[in-house]
Design a protein around this motif. Structure first.
Motif, PDB file in Angstrom:
ATOM      1  N   PHE A   1       0.836  -1.202   0.000  1.00 47.63           N
ATOM      2  CA  PHE A   1       0.000   0.000   0.000  1.00 47.63           C
ATOM      3  C   PHE A   1       0.874   1.256   0.000  1.00 47.63           C
ATOM      4  O   PHE A   1       0.554   2.245  -0.658  1.00 47.63           O
ATOM      5  CB  PHE A   1      -0.965  -0.014   1.190  1.00 47.63           C
ATOM      6  CG  PHE A   1      -1.980  -1.122   1.107  1.00 47.63           C
ATOM      7  CD1 PHE A   1      -2.776  -1.272  -0.026  1.00 47.63           C
ATOM      8  CD2 PHE A   1      -2.140  -2.026   2.138  1.00 47.63           C
ATOM      9  CE1 PHE A   1      -3.712  -2.291  -0.120  1.00 47.63           C
ATOM     10  CE2 PHE A   1      -3.077  -3.050   2.054  1.00 47.63           C
ATOM     11  CZ  PHE A   1      -3.865  -3.186   0.921  1.00 47.63           C
ATOM     12  N   ARG A   2       1.976   1.213   0.752  1.00 47.79           N
ATOM     13  CA  ARG A   2       2.893   2.354   0.768  1.00 47.79           C
ATOM     14  C   ARG A   2       3.381   2.670  -0.640  1.00 47.79           C
ATOM     15  O   ARG A   2       3.587   3.827  -0.993  1.00 47.79           O
ATOM     16  CB  ARG A   2       4.122   2.029   1.643  1.00 47.79           C
ATOM     17  CG  ARG A   2       3.871   2.055   3.115  1.00 47.79           C
ATOM     18  CD  ARG A   2       4.550   3.261   3.796  1.00 47.79           C
ATOM     19  NE  ARG A   2       3.821   3.600   5.018  1.00 47.79           N
ATOM     20  CZ  ARG A   2       4.047   3.056   6.212  1.00 47.79           C
ATOM     21  NH1 ARG A   2       5.012   2.170   6.360  1.00 47.79           N
ATOM     22  NH2 ARG A   2       3.341   3.429   7.246  1.00 47.79           N
TER      23      ARG A   2
ATOM     24  N   GLY B   1       1.747   2.368  -3.231  1.00 50.39           N
ATOM     25  CA  GLY B   1       0.634   2.796  -4.075  1.00 50.39           C
ATOM     26  C   GLY B   1       0.084   1.682  -4.948  1.00 50.39           C
ATOM     27  O   GLY B   1      -0.634   1.944  -5.915  1.00 50.39           O
ATOM     28  N   MET B   2       0.400   0.425  -4.607  1.00 53.12           N
ATOM     29  CA  MET B   2      -0.053  -0.705  -5.422  1.00 53.12           C
ATOM     30  C   MET B   2      -1.312  -1.339  -4.832  1.00 53.12           C
ATOM     31  O   MET B   2      -1.644  -1.135  -3.668  1.00 53.12           O
ATOM     32  CB  MET B   2       1.054  -1.749  -5.528  1.00 53.12           C
ATOM     33  CG  MET B   2       2.265  -1.253  -6.309  1.00 53.12           C
ATOM     34  SD  MET B   2       3.703  -2.329  -6.083  1.00 53.12           S
ATOM     35  CE  MET B   2       3.102  -3.849  -6.822  1.00 53.12           C
ATOM     36  N   GLN B   3      -1.989  -2.126  -5.645  1.00 51.48           N
ATOM     37  CA  GLN B   3      -3.160  -2.895  -5.218  1.00 51.48           C
ATOM     38  C   GLN B   3      -2.766  -4.370  -5.136  1.00 51.48           C
ATOM     39  O   GLN B   3      -1.981  -4.839  -5.958  1.00 51.48           O
ATOM     40  CB  GLN B   3      -4.282  -2.756  -6.249  1.00 51.48           C
ATOM     41  CG  GLN B   3      -4.945  -1.398  -6.294  1.00 51.48           C
ATOM     42  CD  GLN B   3      -5.797  -1.123  -5.076  1.00 51.48           C
ATOM     43  OE1 GLN B   3      -6.078  -2.025  -4.296  1.00 51.48           O
ATOM     44  NE2 GLN B   3      -6.182   0.134  -4.894  1.00 51.48           N
TER      45      GLN B   3
ATOM     46  N   ARG C   1      -0.846   4.432   2.831  1.00 54.98           N
ATOM     47  CA  ARG C   1      -0.543   5.169   1.592  1.00 54.98           C
ATOM     48  C   ARG C   1       0.067   6.523   1.911  1.00 54.98           C
ATOM     49  O   ARG C   1       0.928   7.007   1.179  1.00 54.98           O
ATOM     50  CB  ARG C   1      -1.837   5.388   0.783  1.00 54.98           C
ATOM     51  CG  ARG C   1      -2.355   4.170   0.091  1.00 54.98           C
ATOM     52  CD  ARG C   1      -2.208   4.278  -1.430  1.00 54.98           C
ATOM     53  NE  ARG C   1      -2.134   2.934  -2.001  1.00 54.98           N
ATOM     54  CZ  ARG C   1      -3.181   2.205  -2.370  1.00 54.98           C
ATOM     55  NH1 ARG C   1      -4.392   2.700  -2.272  1.00 54.98           N
ATOM     56  NH2 ARG C   1      -3.008   0.997  -2.860  1.00 54.98           N
TER      57      ARG C   1
END
Lengths: 335, 335
Positions: A119-120, A122-124, B120
């Protein structure tokens, strides 16, 4: 007749919760070494049989060039850590496939650090992070080897699933029925099977006893891969991984959803199958650890290190010890 | 004597798992309207009694200027969404305090979207995100009102916890014992209490019947706050929030860890206390929904909308329906 209590959860010295369940320990000839509760009624084995589901992959020759890590992740409910994802990608590449071929669905990595890092960045989460993605990559490689359309590999009558069903029926001696078939969390079929037959299957998986030579060799190769790479079978901090790291070739152990656990204890010539009635993993783990401690020879140092699996301590958000999980009822009886 | 099965989990039409437990439904005079299983043995009520723990906050005058949202979050096991965090911060600011005063420990928001957004943004979960932070902010405000050192507010002998214990003893009629005291997940004490007495406490909380005027007013104010702001009591998609959104003032319902659930049904003059033996929330929710459906009057449209709480559908990672949870055993008997 209810199944007995297998484990209880203590808080401040009082039993706060308790878990019922059944335990079967069987040798490769089918002799029952331990029976607690109902081991005759069929239960959905879920992910606890991934190593059996991987037998056709190896027997078919589809896995001939696979590394041991790839074989281990084919048997895994992995935590979606980067090393797991890379291993699954390598398996898929062998079939000239990528993540888009996987039909297991996406979920965030079970490993918290891996999820946070994803998540850091920016991925799913993708299907690669699904704990079943290694098994699914194996099904896809099997489908390719069988020259069948890989797209439908989750369907019960796809050649890959038919091969899986036949392998489980043969090694367990149980007849699987479509009347007792359901859909697993990752969308492949799961057929209910009695614990006694599941334990027998793992006794044979662990010893090769009673298996045709090709199947015995496949089982030995999968077992050796998991013993050499237990991290690939689960992940950082997980029960299956840590128990196999501690005990090596003496134990193959695998979790399944809804409180199912299976194990092969090759040195003792035994297979183990456990189902916690209410589906609780915490209780199935304590029951499995108690069975392993009873039937597997350990040094005093190993036994001391193993105690944290038999009686895990519970801590709260401040790290304060608030209780423990411990075996209970007939599991505590002397052998 | 085991408690009865309250709920079962179906997969593909077969019962895959089952949950035992006990249910008490009692009126404000102590008359038992429904008793399933053992309602006499003490159980740790955990977070299910947060509304009772908030009574001294209101009765002391410490909450005189509080908004209804703040009162609701003081009774909450919230999901750590931004609105919850902001409300807790506002409460702390009333006592010229900030998050550093909280002793509940930090964990990631229970709400997945809130957790992902936090990571995020490169942030770490703080004690504000702990589902108990509203209750803790309330304890801190109570401690300030009592002119006691707020630092030790989690200790059983702190004036705030002594006031909480006295309030629960008085409203439930149960004597709480330090022999049956444990440490909760958020580090405050939890005293075990029989389900029958817990249900009586919530019957009184819901009706005011049998309470001193000041306590009855405090209970009414907390109830009205939760009915007006059910999102603050739990969060997006949560059982407590959605049931109270649907049924308004007719139900106050609150979850606790390890399968405890309490409710007040003011129109019916009843209190409810449930404990699932194995600690499973999914079963306690189905049992609570079944009890609510039996004792709370609903329109046909409401009853239809409520069905998803009584028999929730289970879907897998691909959104395929794989099973359901449903009430079982004596819960299904006609009243």
């Amino acid at each position: 007749m209810d199944n007995p209590v297998l484990a209880e959860v203590l808080r401040g010295g009082l039993a706060e919760s308790r878990h019922h369940g059944a335990v079967a320990v069987v040798d490769a000839d089918g002799a029952v070494a331990l029976k607690l509760g109902d081991i005759d009624s069929p239960v959905f084995p879920r992910s606890a049989v991934k190593a059996l589901q991987a037998l056709p992959l190896v027997e078919s020759g589809a896995a001939d060039g696979f590394t041991a890590e790839e074989l281990a992740v084919a048997c895994a409910s992995h935590s979606g850590e980067p090393g797991h994802v890379a291993t699954v990608q390598a398996m898929l590449a062998r079939g000239r496939l990528d993540a888009s071929a996987l039909r297991c669905g996406a979920h965030a990595p079970l490993n918290r650090d891996a999820a946070v890092a994803l998540f850091r960045a920016g991925m799913q989460p993708s299907a690669l992070h699904n704990n079943c993605s290694g098994k699914h990559a194996g099904f896809l490689c099997l489908a390719c080897e069988l020259r069948s359309d890989p797209y439908g590999y989750c369907e019960p009558d796809h050649p890959a699933q038919r091969a899986v069903r036949a392998a489980i029926e043969s090694i367990s001696g149980a007849q699987l029925s479509d009347e007792r078939r359901a859909i697993d969390g990752c969308s492949v079929p799961t057929w209910a099977i009695p614990l006694e037959k599941l334990a027998l299957a793992f006794a044979r998986f662990g010893s090769g006893h009673g298996l045709p030579p090709r199947r015995a060799m496949a089982a030995a190769r999968l077992r050796a891969a998991c013993a050499a790479h237990p991290w690939h079978v689960a992940g950082t901090g997980r029960f299956c991984t840590e128990v196999m790291q501690l005990l090596g070739h003496r134990v193959f152990v695998k979790t399944g959803a809804e409180g199912v656990y299976c194990a092969a204890l090759p040195a003792a010539g035994l297979g183990v199958a456990i189902k916690c009635d209410d589906g609780a993993t915490r209780a199935a783990e304590v029951a499995m650890a108690t069975v392993i401690a009873r039937f597997v020879e350990m040094s005093a140092a190993e036994a001391a290190a193993f105690e944290r699996f038999v009686r895990p301590i519970l801590r709260n958000w401040n790290g304060i010890k608030v209780g423990a999980v411990q075996p209970a009822g007939p599991l505590l009886a002397e052998p």
